[in-house]
Design a protein around this motif. Structure first.
Motif, short mmCIF file in Angstrom:
data_model
loop_
_atom_site.label_atom_id
_atom_site.label_comp_id
_atom_site.label_asym_id
_atom_site.label_seq_id
_atom_site.Cartn_x
_atom_site.Cartn_y
_atom_site.Cartn_z
N GLU A 30 0.83 -1.20 0.00
CA GLU A 30 0.00 0.00 0.00
C GLU A 30 0.87 1.25 0.00
O GLU A 30 0.52 2.26 -0.64
CB GLU A 30 -0.91 0.00 1.24
N GLY A 31 1.99 1.18 0.72
CA GLY A 31 2.89 2.31 0.74
C GLY A 31 3.48 2.59 -0.63
O GLY A 31 3.58 3.75 -1.07
N GLU A 32 3.87 1.54 -1.33
CA GLU A 32 4.41 1.70 -2.68
C GLU A 32 3.35 2.29 -3.62
O GLU A 32 3.65 3.18 -4.41
CB GLU A 32 4.89 0.36 -3.21
N GLN A 33 2.12 1.80 -3.49
CA GLN A 33 1.04 2.30 -4.35
C GLN A 33 0.79 3.79 -4.12
O GLN A 33 0.59 4.56 -5.07
CB GLN A 33 -0.24 1.51 -4.08
N GLU A 34 0.82 4.22 -2.85
CA GLU A 34 0.59 5.63 -2.55
C GLU A 34 1.74 6.51 -3.07
O GLU A 34 1.50 7.60 -3.59
CB GLU A 34 0.44 5.83 -1.04
N VAL A 35 2.97 6.03 -2.98
CA VAL A 35 4.09 6.79 -3.52
C VAL A 35 3.94 6.96 -5.02
O VAL A 35 4.17 8.05 -5.57
CB VAL A 35 5.43 6.11 -3.19
N ARG A 36 3.53 5.91 -5.70
CA ARG A 36 3.33 6.01 -7.15
C ARG A 36 2.22 7.02 -7.48
O ARG A 36 2.31 7.78 -8.45
CB ARG A 36 3.00 4.64 -7.75
N ARG A 37 1.17 7.02 -6.67
CA ARG A 37 0.08 7.98 -6.90
C ARG A 37 0.58 9.40 -6.71
O ARG A 37 0.29 10.30 -7.53
CB ARG A 37 -1.07 7.68 -5.93
N GLN A 38 1.33 9.63 -5.63
CA GLN A 38 1.85 10.97 -5.37
C GLN A 38 2.83 11.41 -6.46
O GLN A 38 2.81 12.56 -6.91
CB GLN A 38 2.54 11.00 -4.00
N ALA A 39 3.66 10.49 -6.91
CA ALA A 39 4.61 10.81 -7.98
C ALA A 39 3.88 11.14 -9.27
O ALA A 39 4.30 12.02 -10.03
CB ALA A 39 5.59 9.66 -8.18
N GLY A 40 2.77 10.43 -9.52
CA GLY A 40 1.97 10.71 -10.71
C GLY A 40 1.36 12.10 -10.68
O GLY A 40 1.33 12.81 -11.69
N LEU A 41 0.85 12.50 -9.52
CA LEU A 41 0.29 13.84 -9.38
C LEU A 41 1.38 14.90 -9.54
O LEU A 41 1.15 15.95 -10.16
CB LEU A 41 -0.37 13.98 -8.01
N PHE A 42 2.54 14.61 -9.00
CA PHE A 42 3.66 15.53 -9.13
C PHE A 42 4.08 15.65 -10.59
O PHE A 42 4.40 16.75 -11.08
CB PHE A 42 4.82 15.05 -8.28
N ARG A 43 4.06 14.54 -11.31
CA ARG A 43 4.41 14.55 -12.72
C ARG A 43 3.46 15.49 -13.49
O ARG A 43 3.91 16.27 -14.35
CB ARG A 43 4.33 13.13 -13.29
N GLU A 44 2.18 15.43 -13.18
CA GLU A 44 1.21 16.29 -13.85
C GLU A 44 1.53 17.77 -13.60
O GLU A 44 1.44 18.61 -14.50
CB GLU A 44 -0.20 15.96 -13.36
N TRP A 45 1.91 18.07 -12.35
CA TRP A 45 2.25 19.46 -12.02
C TRP A 45 3.51 19.89 -12.76
O TRP A 45 3.59 21.02 -13.27
CB TRP A 45 2.45 19.61 -10.51
N LEU A 46 4.49 19.01 -12.84
CA LEU A 46 5.72 19.34 -13.55
C LEU A 46 5.44 19.64 -15.02
O LEU A 46 5.99 20.59 -15.59
CB LEU A 46 6.72 18.19 -13.43
N LEU A 47 4.61 18.83 -15.64
CA LEU A 47 4.27 19.04 -17.05
C LEU A 47 3.55 20.37 -17.24
O LEU A 47 3.80 21.08 -18.23
CB LEU A 47 3.41 17.88 -17.55
N ALA A 48 2.68 20.71 -16.29
CA ALA A 48 1.93 21.96 -16.40
C ALA A 48 2.81 23.18 -16.14
O ALA A 48 2.64 24.23 -16.76
CB ALA A 48 0.75 21.94 -15.43
N SER A 49 3.77 23.03 -15.22
CA SER A 49 4.60 24.17 -14.83
C SER A 49 5.82 24.35 -15.72
O SER A 49 6.42 25.42 -15.77
CB SER A 49 5.07 23.99 -13.38
N GLY A 50 6.20 23.27 -16.43
CA GLY A 50 7.36 23.35 -17.30
C GLY A 50 8.69 23.09 -16.62
O GLY A 50 9.75 23.20 -17.24
#
Length: 228
Positions: A30-50
């Motif tokens: 479950e911990g690994e799954q949550e880290v992947r979810r958080q990293a995915g959300l961060f990836r979206e922000w990075l793409l939006a912010s450049g």
């Protein structure tokens, strides 16, 4: 200017009623799954912010932090400014309790009563920022925060002032928050009020003496929270 992301490791297979300190166990599924979810959300922000990411991820040498860093390496693929790699540093570890590492709180307190050289630990010692157990290799939470802060500040001093790359630091909730206190990002009185979400990055931009939070939130503590 320097930009970094402070990331707490994901949930892991922690011994009950035992200081997290130097526990060597891996992330839970479950911990690994949550880290992947958080990293995915961060990836979206990075793409939006450049923003791009520094290819060297600094992680605590404890397994749970290294695993968290490796997940970020995988999930942010294509957004690094170079070939990504994880580097481990003991100075990013959680507060050490020294020679009583991985013993339960009750056992640590019992040992203190058995040794005539030592006084009993005060109530709430585990979360006391100033208290240091009287065992070889032990440190206070503030001492742990200071070494983490020194590592981050050393990176700041070496960073190109025009760089927009985000540097990832993966470590542990308590030592990161106490480091934030040393860096004037968080007040000492707020350390017990706030924690960190598992695997969730708090992105800070440092410009001169000004610090701006660009992404992520500290976690409001509740009585049900598992101690860092």
């Amino acid at each position: 200017m320097a930009i970094c992301a402070l990331i707490r490791h994901g949930a892991y297979q922690q011994l009950e009623n035992t200081p997290s300190a130097l526990q060597p166990y891996p992330l839970t599924p479950e911990g690994e799954q949550e880290v992947r979810r958080q990293a995915g959300l961060f990836r979206e922000w990075l793409l939006a912010s450049g923003h791009k990411v520094d290819p060297i991820i600094d992680a605590s040498s404890l397994l749970r932090a290294w695993q968290t860093a490796k997940i970020y390496q995988e999930e942010l693929f294509g957004l690094f400014d170079g070939e990504p790699q994880v580097q481990s540093f003991a100075c990013l570890c959680e507060r050490s309790v020294g020679s009583v590492a991985n013993l339960s709180v009750a056992e640590i307190e019992r040992i203190l009563t058995l040794d005539p050289r030592f006084e009993s630990a005060p109530d709430g010692w585990k979360s006391d920022s100033y208290y240091c157990l009287p065992f070889d290799g032990a440190e206070s939470l503030l001492q742990a925060g200071e070494r983490v802060a020194q590592h981050i500040q050393a990176w700041q001093q070496q960073t190109d002032s025009n760089s927009l790359l985000i540097k990832l630091f993966v470590g542990h909730g308590a030592s990161i928050r106490h480091a934030a206190c040393y860096m004037d990002v968080m007040k000492l009185c707020d350390i017990k009020q706030f924690s960190m979400h598992y695997g969730h990055p708090v992105v800070l931009e440092f410009v001169g003496n000004k610090t701006t939070r660009l992404y992520g939130d500290w976690k409001q503590r509740t009585l049900q929270d598992v101690p860092d």
